[in-house]
Each structure stands twice: as structure tokens, then as C-alpha cells.
Scaffold this motif. Sequence first.
Motif, PDB file in Angstrom:
ATOM      1  N   LYS A 211     -82.431  -9.510  50.410  1.00  0.00           N
ATOM      2  CA  LYS A 211     -81.795  -8.714  51.416  1.00  0.00           C
ATOM      3  C   LYS A 211     -80.314  -8.221  50.914  1.00  0.00           C
TER       4      LYS A 211
ATOM      5  N   ASP B 114     -78.440  -5.841  52.917  1.00  0.00           N
ATOM      6  CA  ASP B 114     -77.624  -6.154  54.246  1.00  0.00           C
ATOM      7  C   ASP B 114     -78.373  -6.247  55.359  1.00  0.00           C
ATOM      8  N   LYS B 115     -77.927  -5.696  56.438  1.00  0.00           N
ATOM      9  CA  LYS B 115     -78.565  -6.209  57.649  1.00  0.00           C
ATOM     10  C   LYS B 115     -79.946  -5.327  58.039  1.00  0.00           C
ATOM     11  N   LYS B 116     -80.103  -3.941  57.430  1.00  0.00           N
ATOM     12  CA  LYS B 116     -81.076  -3.126  57.581  1.00  0.00           C
ATOM     13  C   LYS B 116     -82.174  -3.148  56.091  1.00  0.00           C
ATOM     14  N   ASN B 117     -81.335  -3.204  55.400  1.00  0.00           N
ATOM     15  CA  ASN B 117     -81.843  -2.797  53.747  1.00  0.00           C
ATOM     16  C   ASN B 117     -82.386  -4.033  52.961  1.00  0.00           C
ATOM     17  N   TYR B 118     -83.428  -3.724  52.302  1.00  0.00           N
ATOM     18  CA  TYR B 118     -83.811  -4.739  51.525  1.00  0.00           C
ATOM     19  C   TYR B 118     -84.391  -4.077  49.992  1.00  0.00           C
TER      20      TYR B 118
END
Length: 206
Positions: free
Chosen positions: A109, A111-115
Motif C-alpha cells: 500500500k 497511500d489510502k487509495k493507491n497500491y
Amino acid sequence: MGNPSMTIVLLVVLVVVIIFVIVTTITGRKASKKEKAKRYQEVRNQIKDYIATVEKRRNLRIEFEKVYARKGAEYKYRDVFDVIVELIEPKTNKVLEVRAYEIEGLTTKIDKKNYKTDWVVNGALELEETKRRIAIAEKEIKLTKSEKQLIRQEEKVREKELKAKEREELKTAKIDHKKKKTEPTPIVRPSQNVSGKFIPTRKKTD
């Protein structure tokens, strides 16, 4: 009798909800299909790179016979692919060799939205065994009842081993984190002698 205007409003709301669900489902499927195609292409690129850089087999045309994502409980949080390729001589179109590889995607991960997924080729596999495993998974080969039971038992054992490994890794990570928190921070006392030169001290006389 009910209020006709209220009935119309409820019908409109119901239609809007149905349309929203349909649109969301279609959009989700398209996004999933796009993501799947992207991952499969990444797998193909990594296999090509592995053959060229690690196995030092260049100037060959690589045809992908099969790219299969493994399924099952142990692959719920892991991307593992079986890849079968044909190595072809470009000038003669002769198939020099058919090989099978295993490739795994390690997702982290950002950040919160991106992998981010880092692909690792685990090496070559036994070709016939790989073909059989894929055929069984895709139900091209019918297994006997005893064979199915044996496969289920093996899957349960692997799943149990994987869970034990994950628990151990989590335990180790927690211990390491706790150690870092409890370790005292070394105190660095500032040196009064900034210049680094020896400064003699004079003894006070009464």
C-alpha cells in the motif's frame, strides 16, 4: 386508497435506484476487467524480461500459451500466476521450447487509495505438472472422488501452513515494533569545545 402522487414518487425513486445499481455494476465490471487486463500484461512483460535478462535467451519470439491466475484460499491475498510460453525462432517460426513459469505479485500500500505491485518470477516449473494443474483448476480434467479429496486435503494443509506463517510474521513484526518503542534514545551531549582545539583551564587563585 393511497395517495397517487406518493405512489408516483416512490416509483420514480425505485427506478432511479435500479438505474444507479445497474450503472454501478457495469462500471465496476469494466474497471475490474481493465485491472485484470493490466495485471496480465504486467505478468507477460515480466516473463519476457526474465527470459531475456536472467536466462539470457534473447532474439526469440515469445508466444504466451497460457496465463493462469491461481485460485483458492491460499491465494486470496496473493497474486500467483502459472505462465506457459513458447520460445520461437523468428526466422523459421520453429518452436524451440515450451516452458512454464511461476510469477508472484507482491502488493504494498502506497497511500489510502493507491497500491503498488512488485512482480517476482519464482522460476521455471515442470511443464506437464503445470498443464495438469491448470486443466484441473479449469475443470478440463475430471477427477475421481478420492483425487478431489486428496487435493482438498493438500489445500487445507497449505492454507494452515500459510496462516501459521502469517501469524508468525505478524508476531515478529509486533515484537520488533515494541522493541523500537521501548529502546532508549541515546543522549548526545553537546561538546562545549566547538573548535576542537585544546583550551587550557586556569586555576583560580585566591
